[in-house]
Design a protein around this motif. Structure first.
Motif, short mmCIF file in Angstrom:
data_model
loop_
_atom_site.label_atom_id
_atom_site.label_comp_id
_atom_site.label_asym_id
_atom_site.label_seq_id
_atom_site.Cartn_x
_atom_site.Cartn_y
_atom_site.Cartn_z
N THR A 1 -7.37 -7.14 -2.67
CA THR A 1 -6.30 -6.26 -2.19
C THR A 1 -6.80 -4.82 -2.06
OG1 THR A 1 -4.69 -7.64 -3.33
CG2 THR A 1 -3.93 -5.50 -2.56
N LEU A 2 -6.68 -4.30 -0.86
CA LEU A 2 -7.03 -2.91 -0.57
C LEU A 2 -5.76 -2.18 -0.17
CD1 LEU A 2 -9.21 -0.71 -0.10
CD2 LEU A 2 -9.31 -1.50 2.27
N ARG A 3 -5.48 -1.06 -0.82
CA ARG A 3 -4.33 -0.23 -0.48
C ARG A 3 -4.82 0.95 0.34
NH1 ARG A 3 -0.14 0.40 -4.89
NH2 ARG A 3 0.44 -1.55 -3.90
N LEU A 4 -4.14 1.22 1.46
CA LEU A 4 -4.48 2.35 2.33
C LEU A 4 -3.25 3.21 2.54
CD1 LEU A 4 -6.00 -0.35 4.15
CD2 LEU A 4 -7.24 1.74 4.59
N GLY A 5 -3.44 4.50 2.50
CA GLY A 5 -2.38 5.45 2.82
C GLY A 5 -2.82 6.26 4.02
N VAL A 6 -2.02 6.26 5.08
CA VAL A 6 -2.43 6.91 6.32
C VAL A 6 -1.35 7.88 6.80
CG1 VAL A 6 -3.90 4.98 7.03
CG2 VAL A 6 -1.52 5.03 7.75
N CYS A 7 -1.78 8.91 7.51
CA CYS A 7 -0.87 9.88 8.10
C CYS A 7 -0.22 9.24 9.32
CB CYS A 7 -1.61 11.14 8.52
SG CYS A 7 -2.34 12.02 7.13
N ASN B 1 3.72 9.09 11.85
CA ASN B 1 5.04 9.64 12.15
C ASN B 1 6.08 8.75 11.48
OD1 ASN B 1 4.52 11.92 13.77
ND2 ASN B 1 3.98 10.59 15.47
N THR B 2 6.70 9.26 10.45
CA THR B 2 7.75 8.52 9.77
C THR B 2 8.95 9.43 9.58
OG1 THR B 2 7.01 9.14 7.56
CG2 THR B 2 6.04 7.14 8.50
N THR B 3 10.09 8.82 9.37
CA THR B 3 11.30 9.62 9.16
C THR B 3 11.43 10.08 7.72
OG1 THR B 3 12.56 7.60 8.75
CG2 THR B 3 12.56 8.48 11.00
N ASP B 4 10.69 9.43 6.79
CA ASP B 4 10.86 9.77 5.37
C ASP B 4 9.60 10.35 4.74
OD1 ASP B 4 9.47 7.43 5.59
OD2 ASP B 4 10.49 6.42 3.95
N GLY B 5 8.74 10.94 5.53
CA GLY B 5 7.55 11.56 4.97
C GLY B 5 6.41 11.57 5.96
N TRP B 6 5.25 12.02 5.49
CA TRP B 6 4.12 12.17 6.39
C TRP B 6 3.14 11.02 6.30
CZ3 TRP B 6 -0.62 12.26 4.11
CH2 TRP B 6 -0.70 12.63 2.77
N ALA B 7 3.36 10.07 5.39
CA ALA B 7 2.38 9.00 5.19
C ALA B 7 3.04 7.64 5.11
CB ALA B 7 1.58 9.26 3.92
N THR B 8 2.26 6.64 5.43
CA THR B 8 2.67 5.25 5.28
C THR B 8 1.60 4.54 4.46
OG1 THR B 8 3.70 5.32 7.47
CG2 THR B 8 3.31 3.14 6.52
N THR B 9 2.02 3.68 3.54
CA THR B 9 1.09 2.94 2.69
C THR B 9 1.09 1.47 3.09
OG1 THR B 9 1.45 4.47 0.86
CG2 THR B 9 0.50 2.34 0.32
N TYR B 10 -0.12 0.91 3.19
CA TYR B 10 -0.28 -0.51 3.53
C TYR B 10 -1.13 -1.19 2.47
CZ TYR B 10 1.09 0.98 8.24
OH TYR B 10 1.75 1.50 9.32
N ASP B 11 -0.85 -2.45 2.24
CA ASP B 11 -1.73 -3.30 1.44
C ASP B 11 -2.35 -4.32 2.38
OD1 ASP B 11 -1.22 -2.03 -0.92
OD2 ASP B 11 0.03 -3.61 -1.78
N ALA B 12 -3.67 -4.43 2.34
CA ALA B 12 -4.40 -5.46 3.08
C ALA B 12 -4.88 -6.47 2.04
CB ALA B 12 -5.58 -4.85 3.83
N VAL B 13 -4.41 -7.71 2.16
CA VAL B 13 -4.70 -8.75 1.18
C VAL B 13 -5.51 -9.86 1.87
CG1 VAL B 13 -3.72 -10.44 -0.42
CG2 VAL B 13 -2.57 -8.24 -0.07
N TYR B 14 -6.65 -10.21 1.25
CA TYR B 14 -7.47 -11.30 1.78
C TYR B 14 -6.98 -12.61 1.17
CZ TYR B 14 -11.57 -13.87 3.34
OH TYR B 14 -12.40 -14.76 3.94
N ASN B 15 -6.54 -13.53 2.02
CA ASN B 15 -5.98 -14.78 1.52
C ASN B 15 -6.98 -15.93 1.54
OD1 ASN B 15 -6.15 -15.69 4.17
ND2 ASN B 15 -3.96 -15.66 4.55
N GLY B 16 -8.26 -15.61 1.66
CA GLY B 16 -9.30 -16.63 1.71
C GLY B 16 -9.75 -16.95 3.12
N GLU B 17 -8.93 -16.59 4.10
CA GLU B 17 -9.27 -16.83 5.50
C GLU B 17 -9.15 -15.59 6.37
OE1 GLU B 17 -7.03 -20.08 7.07
OE2 GLU B 17 -7.52 -21.40 5.39
N GLU B 18 -8.16 -14.74 6.05
CA GLU B 18 -7.91 -13.55 6.87
C GLU B 18 -7.29 -12.45 6.04
OE1 GLU B 18 -5.13 -14.63 9.94
OE2 GLU B 18 -3.63 -15.26 8.49
N TRP B 19 -7.28 -11.24 6.61
CA TRP B 19 -6.65 -10.10 5.97
C TRP B 19 -5.22 -10.00 6.48
CZ3 TRP B 19 -8.86 -7.42 2.08
CH2 TRP B 19 -10.22 -7.64 1.88
#
Length: 181
Positions: free
Chosen positions: A139-145, A147-165
């Motif tokens: 699991t890799l967590r990324l926070g990126v700049c 355009n959102t209505t509730d702030g300047w950043a969005t956070t994503y989790d990329a999870v490897y399930n054994g075949e794909e992210w």
């Protein structure tokens, strides 16, 4: 002309050296035992391979006196357990807007994880940094700049399930990330 080493990551007997050449970033993959290497982009010679990007950067620099550079194979981090690298890639020369891409080192297959600095560039200020953190080997967590209505950043989790992210948006602002996540 500017040339320099941006960073070096060593994993499993291989050195990944991120090099910036004329404001263009690429990664040199060097086998420490065999003493052989190659550019992740497939370039034989960086100046020739990135000729159009370098020309565009020089023209923009002359016109606007602004230079962000061009990131093609800009290595951010390695998932050594699964044989992937996270790359940052610019969408256009001389813009900070780009993408984070997970690349399979064995096959070259790439998966777009999320956008990078996907926000009006006139509204990005110096403290708007993007971030990443491995929560575990899968699991890799990324926070990126963005355009959102509730702030300047969005956070994503990329999870490897054994075949794909698999990528999902999570409701955790970058400013509150901590080791307890």
């Amino acid at each position: 002309m500017f040339i320099g080493i941006h960073k070096c990551i060593v994993s499993g007997g291989t050195a990944y050296v991120v090099v910036t050449y004329c404001h263009v970033s690429d990664t040199f993959v060097y086998n420490l035992a065999d003493k052989t290497g190659y550019w992740m982009s497939g370039a034989e010679e960086l100046g020739e391979f990135y000729q159009s990007e370098i020309a565009a950067l020089r023209e923009l620099k002359d016109r606007y006196d602004v230079l962000y550079g061009y990131h093609n194979f800009n290595l951010i981090t390695i998932s050594a357990e699964h044989g992937f690298v996270l790359l940052h890639r610019s969408l256009y020369p001389s813009t900070i807007e780009g993408q984070y891409i997970m690349r399979n080192l064995a096959t070259g297959e790439e998966t777009v994880i999320c956008g990078s600095y996907m926000r009006d560039r006139d509204r990005i200020v110096s403290f708007m940094e993007e971030a990443f953190k491995w929560l575990d080997a899968d699991t890799l967590r990324l926070g990126v700049c963005s355009n959102t209505t509730d702030g300047w950043a969005t956070t994503y989790d990329a999870v490897y399930n054994g075949e794909e992210w698999v990528v999902t948006e999570v409701a955790i602002p970058i400013g509150v990330w901590n080791t307890a996540d």
